[in-house]
Design an enzyme around this catalytic site. Structure first.
Site, PDB file in Angstrom:
ATOM      1  N   SER A 151       1.161   6.705   2.568  1.00  0.00           N
ATOM      2  CA  SER A 151       1.982   7.818   3.317  1.00  0.00           C
ATOM      3  C   SER A 151       3.483   8.221   2.597  1.00  0.00           C
ATOM      4  O   SER A 151       3.760   7.443   1.852  1.00  0.00           O
ATOM      5  CB  SER A 151       2.523   7.126   4.615  1.00  0.00           C
ATOM      6  OG  SER A 151       1.463   6.945   5.648  1.00  0.00           O
ATOM      7  N   GLN A 193       0.733  -1.132   0.017  1.00  0.00           N
ATOM      8  CA  GLN A 193      -0.117  -0.014   0.094  1.00  0.00           C
ATOM      9  C   GLN A 193       0.790   1.229   0.045  1.00  0.00           C
ATOM     10  O   GLN A 193       1.842   1.432   0.892  1.00  0.00           O
ATOM     11  CB  GLN A 193      -0.802   0.161   1.187  1.00  0.00           C
ATOM     12  CG  GLN A 193      -1.708   1.402   1.475  1.00  0.00           C
ATOM     13  CD  GLN A 193      -2.493   1.317   2.586  1.00  0.00           C
ATOM     14  OE1 GLN A 193      -3.692   0.568   2.649  1.00  0.00           O
ATOM     15  NE2 GLN A 193      -2.032   1.827   3.785  1.00  0.00           N
ATOM     16  N   GLY A 194       0.711   2.154  -0.905  1.00  0.00           N
ATOM     17  CA  GLY A 194       1.401   3.314  -1.065  1.00  0.00           C
ATOM     18  C   GLY A 194       0.590   4.715  -0.811  1.00  0.00           C
ATOM     19  O   GLY A 194       0.239   5.393  -1.611  1.00  0.00           O
ATOM     20  N   SER A 244      -3.206   7.087  13.741  1.00  0.00           N
ATOM     21  CA  SER A 244      -2.743   7.114  14.864  1.00  0.00           C
ATOM     22  C   SER A 244      -3.766   7.203  15.794  1.00  0.00           C
ATOM     23  O   SER A 244      -4.943   7.854  15.627  1.00  0.00           O
ATOM     24  CB  SER A 244      -1.585   8.414  15.198  1.00  0.00           C
ATOM     25  OG  SER A 244      -2.518   9.526  15.217  1.00  0.00           O
ATOM     26  N   GLU A 260     -11.905  -1.805   7.031  1.00  0.00           N
ATOM     27  CA  GLU A 260     -11.276  -2.323   8.203  1.00  0.00           C
ATOM     28  C   GLU A 260     -12.396  -2.347   9.143  1.00  0.00           C
ATOM     29  O   GLU A 260     -12.169  -2.926  10.203  1.00  0.00           O
ATOM     30  CB  GLU A 260      -9.951  -1.382   8.660  1.00  0.00           C
ATOM     31  CG  GLU A 260      -9.302  -1.923   9.735  1.00  0.00           C
ATOM     32  CD  GLU A 260      -8.103  -1.080  10.236  1.00  0.00           C
ATOM     33  OE1 GLU A 260      -8.478   0.057  10.214  1.00  0.00           O
ATOM     34  OE2 GLU A 260      -6.994  -1.401  10.661  1.00  0.00           O
TER      35      GLU A 260
END
Lengths: 353, 397
Positions: free
Chosen positions: B133, B130-131, B380, B250
């Site tokens: 960030s 997965q690209g 986060s 998710e």
């Protein structure tokens, strides 16, 4: 896999909430706060609690009860916590449980129907102050003695259940020395009780002290989660509209992150409270552990939520006029009833380590 | 309340458990067997094992059979997660592909994409990265800068991605890039999700060494890398919407697998606490450490109850919506608490792998360090709290 209330349990939850919403709200709680000299049992409320079957919930049908489980009682306890409901509901229900668990057929027939209807008000003295499993009274020649500590609604009760090493006893309050106190949490009444050679009628079918205390802890845990949820939702509503620095204070991360954490903790305490009740009902292998988890989590969470309620209301939250102190004071009382979080964590350690 | 599983679910459990008993050798369940092997070697073994598991029909548990899945229920997926964790089975080599890409392709992919992506993903023929960030776009994903300029039938990609799990093993990467300039300052516009071949000269992956000493993630550099214009997921310029849809998958996760794994670790920590000498006795006799051990068990059990709650909701077809952020906060914080307790049990002994004879702590120590990443990746803790506060509690932004 259904970790949720049944339709009937949800209907019960709604019925209690609706009754409180219509008939016994914070206005009535405040009236009680302004009359500390009263008996702490609003008449209409107690009558309704009896009529609605909220005392009969765990009483077997053969004794004019409804014959449901602890989870159903927990649903009521949670709604009562949210409404900071006064009265000897818990004590009376626990006297009923003592008689149900350990009473002879005659004792059950004598007491349970009157407990189910609310005709009899009960109070319990189960644990020696500061302990989690020690009985309060000593028995000598069939009579009971001991300092029972602070007992909820002892001065208003028609019957006391008192623990001793060899079992549970029914005691007539007239045989006890009862000294009522002024109480911080005015949604209850507390009195010091001592017995000095008082007559008692032993419940003859076993000594379920540990089981009874676990059941008490689970009901109190659910009351605490009700308090915590209400404290949180009232605070969220207030902080959506209270403006400082040109913005609603609920937009500040220092506040909203803490409220998010409390929401998470309350949600977990709710799960734990309902699971612990269900675990007692199905006699699950982890029922003792579950009771301690529920009580420890609920105590810590209600403490955090009611503290936050005052803090995030600012100065108004510290006033007598605001309802916030109703929740804090009730939470502080129940946090230490039937074992506090530290004691329950030690018990969890002794079970699981 | 009914906390039992259906007969069909329990039959599936027995079937999968007996397959694991036969096909997951005892040695593969121990760290000692894995430790001497290189990272590349370990990855290859996991990849082969997962392919074998997929061939036996234990993959894509909840995915429709038409895509090569098993067509199972949310409870079957929970049972699968639970049994994998109990068996100490190797972790999937395609975590991002399975959690995110697969469901998104099934939802909005073209027929060609469905055919080309899903089955090879399940059978580990393609490892997907997965690209998302970038060095300047972490929690603030919309600050991403990678450019994809149209040239002929392709896009030409230039930029850098970071914190890319399995960067050194990836075959393909689903990545966000700017296919046109932000429209009048609208940062979410002009982004596309591209499916890029990592096995080409313009793509270079470099490992990043983590605080555990391992390198399971890395950086990916794109220098005039090419991507056919047909390889856009969700349509050109719709990348932000596609990414939000993708991340929403998710939400169905019950976290029962995490519970099972962390409970196993808690048991191991208790075992250590019974052996470690602390002052006047064993750690397990210390009243303060007992409080900590009990407290982490409380959180673990609450995580289990919450998993049941999530499973109940998803089994009834309900979307958890933003409540999913609560699950993420809960499991990652619980993991941290177990780790904190472990560190406190050991004291100075935490610094060495063998503080006293009979103790071998490498795995638990790696776990305790790894737990620190879980409150960062995938949003986060601070971002998740804002989501819970704003989207669940309704507090103003």
């Amino acid at each position: 896999m259904k970790f949720q209330l049944t339709d009937e349990q949800r209907a019960l939850q709604e019925a209690v909430r609706d009754y409180l919403g219509d008939r016994f709200g914070q206005k009535q709680v405040r009236e009680l706060y302004e009359s500390p000299e009263s008996d702490g049992i609003p008449e209409g409320l107690w009558k309704a609690i009896g009529e609605q079957g909220w005392l009969a919930v765990m009483v077997p049908e053969e004794h004019d009860g409804i014959g449901l489980g602890l989870l159903d009682a927990a649903v009521i306890a949670r709604a009562f916590g949210a409404g900071t409901v006064p009265g000897p509901w818990l004590g009376t229900v626990l006297v009923g449980e003592a008689v149900r668990l350990a009473g002879s057929p005659d004792q059950q027939a004598k007491w349970l129907p009157r407990i189910a209807s609310g005709q009899v008000k009960g109070a319990v003295a189960l644990l020696k102050p500061g302990t989690q499993d020690q009985p309060v009274a000593t028995v000598s020649g069939g009579s009971l003695s001991g300092d029972l500590g602070l007992v909820e609604y002892a001065a208003q009760a028609d019957v006391l259940v008192v623990s001793a090493a060899d079992g549970l006893y029914l005691v007539d309050p007239a045989a006890a020395a009862i000294t009522p106190h002024e109480v911080l949490d005015r949604t209850t009444r507390l009195a010091s009780v001592t017995l000095d050679g008082a007559a008692g009628e032993k419940l003859t079918a076993g000594n379920p002290l540990a089981e009874l205390v676990d059941r008490a802890a689970v009901l109190v845990a659910n009351d605490l989660t009700g308090i915590a949820r209400k404290a949180l939702s009232d605070t969220v509503e207030y902080d959506k509209t209270r403006v400082q620095f040109g913005k609603p204070v609920g937009s500040f991360q220092a506040i909203k992150h803490d409220l998010a954490d409390i929401h998470l903790a309350v949600t977990m305490a709710e799960h734990a409270g309902f699971y612990a009740a269900h675990a007692q009902d199905i006699d699950a292998p982890d029922k003792t552990l579950a009771a301690s988890i529920a009580k420890a989590k609920a105590g810590d969470t209600a403490s955090a939520a009611t503290s936050a309620m005052i803090q995030y209301h600012g100065g108004i939250g510290y006033t007598w006029e605001h309802d916030a102190h109703f929740y804090l004071k009730r939470a502080k009382r129940l946090e230490y009833a039937f074992g506090d979080a530290t004691q329950h964590r030690e018990r969890i350690a002794s079970i699981a380590l | 309340m009914d906390l039992t599983f259906s007969k069909e679910d329990e039959d599936f459990r027995s079937e999968f458990r007996s397959w694991l008993d036969t096909n997951l050798p005892a040695q593969m369940r121990t760290v000692d067997w894995w430790r001497p092997k290189s990272e590349a070697e370990q990855f290859q073994i996991r990849r082969d094992w997962e392919a074998k598991k997929a061939a036996a029909g234990f993959c894509g548990i909840q995915w429709p059979t038409e895509y090569g899945g098993r067509g199972g229920s949310p409870t079957m997926k929970a049972i699968y997660d639970e049994e994998m964790a109990k068996a100490h089975a190797p972790r999937t080599v395609n975590p991002l592909g399975l959690a995110f890409l697969g469901p998104t392709v099934m939802a909005i992919g073209t027929d060609d994409q469905k055919r080309d992506i899903i089955k090879p993903l399940l059978h580990t023929e393609t490892i997907w990265c997965q690209g998302f960030s970038e060095p300047g776009a972490g929690s603030d994903l919309a600050a991403l800068q990678m450019k994809a300029e149209p040239q002929g039938d392709s896009y030409v990609l230039n930029g850098q991605k970071i914190w890319t799990t399995n960067a050194m093993h990836g075959d393909k990467i689903f990545t966000l890039a700017r296919t046109s300039s932000p429209d009048g300052g609208k940062r979410h516009a002009g982004i596309s999700m591209l499916l890029v071949d990592m096995r080409q000269p313009g793509v270079e992956a470099r490992p990043l060494k983590q605080m555990t000493g391992e390198s399971e993630f890395g950086e990916v550099f794109f220098t005039d890398a090419l991507c056919p214009q047909t390889e856009v997921l969700g349509g050109e310029g719709n990348g932000w919407m596609t990414a939000m849809l993708l991340l929403s998958f998710e939400r169905g996760s019950s976290a029962i697998g995490q519970y099972t794994e962390f409970k196993g670790q808690w048991d191991a920590v208790v075992d250590v606490a019974k052996q470690v000498d602390r002052g006047s006795g064993k750690a397990v006799e210390d009243p303060v450490l007992r409080q900590k051990l009990a407290n982490s068990l409380i959180e673990l059990e609450c995580l289990k109850y919450h998993s049941w709650h999530v499973l109940t909701q998803t089994s009834q077809g309900k979307d958890l919506g933003f409540e999913a952020s609560m699950t993420k906060i809960m499991w990652s914080e619980t993991f941290r608490k177990v780790s904190d307790t472990y560190e406190a049990v050991l004291g100075t002994g935490y610094q060495v792998p063998d503080p006293q004879p009979g103790l071998s702590l490498e795995e638990l120590t790696t776990m305790s360090l790894w737990s620190r990443s879980c409150t960062i990746w995938g949003g986060s803790q601070q971002v998740q709290r804002s989501i819970v506060a704003e989207r669940v509690l309704g507090l103003p932004r």
